[in-house]
Write an enzyme that holds these catalytic residues in place. Sequence first.
Site, PDB file in Angstrom:
ATOM      1  N   HIS A  52       0.812  -1.221   0.000  1.00 11.63           N
ATOM      2  CA  HIS A  52       0.000   0.000   0.000  1.00 11.63           C
ATOM      3  C   HIS A  52       0.846   1.272   0.000  1.00 11.63           C
ATOM      4  CE1 HIS A  52      -3.728  -2.295   1.740  1.00 11.63           C
ATOM      5  NE2 HIS A  52      -3.512  -2.548   0.472  1.00 11.63           N
ATOM      6  N   THR A  85      -4.293  -7.678  11.163  1.00 13.48           N
ATOM      7  CA  THR A  85      -5.105  -7.092  10.094  1.00 13.48           C
ATOM      8  C   THR A  85      -6.560  -7.523  10.252  1.00 13.48           C
ATOM      9  OG1 THR A  85      -5.370  -6.873   7.686  1.00 13.48           O
ATOM     10  CG2 THR A  85      -4.302  -8.871   8.453  1.00 13.48           C
ATOM     11  N   SER A  86      -7.463  -6.577   9.981  1.00  9.44           N
ATOM     12  CA  SER A  86      -8.881  -6.808  10.280  1.00  9.44           C
ATOM     13  C   SER A  86      -9.590  -7.636   9.212  1.00  9.44           C
ATOM     14  CB  SER A  86      -9.597  -5.463  10.416  1.00  9.44           C
ATOM     15  OG  SER A  86      -9.508  -4.757   9.193  1.00  9.44           O
TER      16      SER A  86
HETATM   17  P1  NAD Z   1      -7.236  -2.237  10.521  1.00 10.66           P
HETATM   18  O1  NAD Z   1      -7.109  -0.975  11.306  1.00 10.66           O
HETATM   19  O2  NAD Z   1      -8.426  -2.420   9.657  1.00 10.66           O
HETATM   20  O3  NAD Z   1      -7.207  -3.482  11.542  1.00 10.66           O
HETATM   21  C1  NAD Z   1      -6.225  -3.615  12.519  1.00 10.66           C
HETATM   22  C2  NAD Z   1      -6.395  -4.972  13.187  1.00 10.66           C
HETATM   23  O4  NAD Z   1      -5.330  -5.121  14.115  1.00 10.66           O
HETATM   24  C3  NAD Z   1      -7.701  -5.104  13.977  1.00 10.66           C
HETATM   25  O5  NAD Z   1      -8.327  -6.344  13.647  1.00 10.66           O
HETATM   26  C4  NAD Z   1      -7.261  -5.099  15.433  1.00 10.66           C
HETATM   27  O6  NAD Z   1      -8.044  -5.929  16.270  1.00 10.66           O
HETATM   28  C5  NAD Z   1      -5.835  -5.618  15.336  1.00 10.66           C
HETATM   29  N1  NAD Z   1      -4.963  -5.150  16.403  1.00 10.66           N
HETATM   30  C6  NAD Z   1      -4.994  -3.968  17.074  1.00 10.66           C
HETATM   31  N2  NAD Z   1      -3.992  -3.908  17.972  1.00 10.66           N
HETATM   32  C7  NAD Z   1      -3.313  -5.079  17.864  1.00 10.66           C
HETATM   33  C8  NAD Z   1      -2.176  -5.625  18.534  1.00 10.66           C
HETATM   34  N3  NAD Z   1      -1.528  -4.966  19.489  1.00 10.66           N
HETATM   35  N4  NAD Z   1      -1.755  -6.860  18.153  1.00 10.66           N
HETATM   36  C9  NAD Z   1      -2.402  -7.570  17.190  1.00 10.66           C
HETATM   37  N5  NAD Z   1      -3.490  -7.092  16.534  1.00 10.66           N
HETATM   38  C10 NAD Z   1      -3.922  -5.872  16.861  1.00 10.66           C
HETATM   39  O7  NAD Z   1      -5.890  -2.404   9.719  1.00 10.66           O
HETATM   40  P2  NAD Z   1      -5.575  -3.148   8.347  1.00 10.66           P
HETATM   41  O8  NAD Z   1      -6.299  -4.442   8.292  1.00 10.66           O
HETATM   42  O9  NAD Z   1      -4.104  -3.113   8.185  1.00 10.66           O
HETATM   43  O10 NAD Z   1      -6.235  -2.197   7.233  1.00 10.66           O
HETATM   44  C11 NAD Z   1      -6.060  -0.813   7.347  1.00 10.66           C
HETATM   45  C12 NAD Z   1      -5.502  -0.099   6.125  1.00 10.66           C
HETATM   46  O11 NAD Z   1      -5.168   1.254   6.529  1.00 10.66           O
HETATM   47  C13 NAD Z   1      -4.194  -0.689   5.654  1.00 10.66           C
HETATM   48  O12 NAD Z   1      -4.375  -1.005   4.333  1.00 10.66           O
HETATM   49  C14 NAD Z   1      -3.138   0.405   5.789  1.00 10.66           C
HETATM   50  O13 NAD Z   1      -2.627   0.788   4.538  1.00 10.66           O
HETATM   51  C15 NAD Z   1      -3.821   1.600   6.372  1.00 10.66           C
HETATM   52  N6  NAD Z   1      -3.258   1.976   7.707  1.00 10.66           N
HETATM   53  C16 NAD Z   1      -1.907   1.851   7.914  1.00 10.66           C
HETATM   54  C17 NAD Z   1      -1.357   2.160   9.159  1.00 10.66           C
HETATM   55  C18 NAD Z   1       0.142   1.976   9.353  1.00 10.66           C
HETATM   56  O14 NAD Z   1       0.910   2.059   8.388  1.00 10.66           O
HETATM   57  N7  NAD Z   1       0.612   1.674  10.570  1.00 10.66           N
HETATM   58  C19 NAD Z   1      -2.182   2.597  10.197  1.00 10.66           C
HETATM   59  C20 NAD Z   1      -3.567   2.737   9.947  1.00 10.66           C
HETATM   60  C21 NAD Z   1      -4.089   2.417   8.688  1.00 10.66           C
END
Ligand code: NAD
Length: 247
Positions: free
Chosen positions: A116, A183-184
């Site tokens: 991404h 990832t969700s």
């Molecule tokens: P999401 O926010 O949809 O889901 C995050 C998942 O991680 C949830 O299911 C949650 O329960 C879980 N989670 C939260 N804390 C956790 C922990 N400590 N250990 C294990 N699991 C944990 O994220 P996604 O599925 O990656 O999709 C979001 C999109 O948004 C991605 O495509 C990304 O590009 C973007 N995004 C990126 C960032 C980043 O780069 N760090 C941050 C926010 C969003």
Amino acid sequence: MTANSARPYAYQRIVVLTGAGISAESGVNTFRDNGGLWENHRIEDVATPEAFERNPELVQRFYNLRRAQLTEVKPNAAHLALANFEQEYDGEFLLVTQNVDDLHDRAGSQKLLHMHGELKKVRCVRTHRVYDWSDDITDNTLCECCQQPNLRPHIVWFGEMPLFMDEIYRALQSCDLFISVGTSGHVYPAAGFVELATQAGADTIEINLEPSQVKDAFQEHIYGKAGLMLPMYLTKLLQACQASKDA
Ligand code: NAD
């Protein structure tokens, strides 16, 4: 917190997919955990090509802040465990991240694809040239290649094609273990990787704080914080791989 015990086995080709959850313990906000908001913004307002056309200043400001935030966070135990595993493991390994932060890079991961995009890169909208970038982009920031204010974040927005898909699909089609972390399962095509790995005959495991949207597609599940669960799981996996090699 529940933890089913995964059965580590001597795998030859491992693909790991990570999402925002792996960076949560570093202090980077996910968005599903914030009621569908990413740092208090609706995704449609900051992470679509239409949003950028409508309000480029807002979108640039949003990503400028995310980029600046990277100086305040560091890789956590989960990022470090993946980098260490890659170094010690002698099979084929690929880490695919949906994250746009640079925490896997800073942890030392080598075979890493940011499907991404990356906060620390920008792209010229005219020539598509990609540049490493650490600063803000403002109205006055000129692109090196065309000397115009043509730079946008090198981020794959909703509605755009993710990067490196050929390479990722090739790896999924031949992997024997697929691990999904933090990832969700809401965002495709990444949410469909488990199906492809399953079709390839791979074992599949989900490591997440809670069951994901695609949990039923996985054979094994470990629920808890990635910073705790992933290092434990990878230590066992490495021992099993090394033991089977020595046998
Ligand atoms: P999401 O926010 O949809 O889901 C995050 C998942 O991680 C949830 O299911 C949650 O329960 C879980 N989670 C939260 N804390 C956790 C922990 N400590 N250990 C294990 N699991 C944990 O994220 P996604 O599925 O990656 O999709 C979001 C999109 O948004 C991605 O495509 C990304 O590009 C973007 N995004 C990126 C960032 C980043 O780069 N760090 C941050 C926010 C969003």
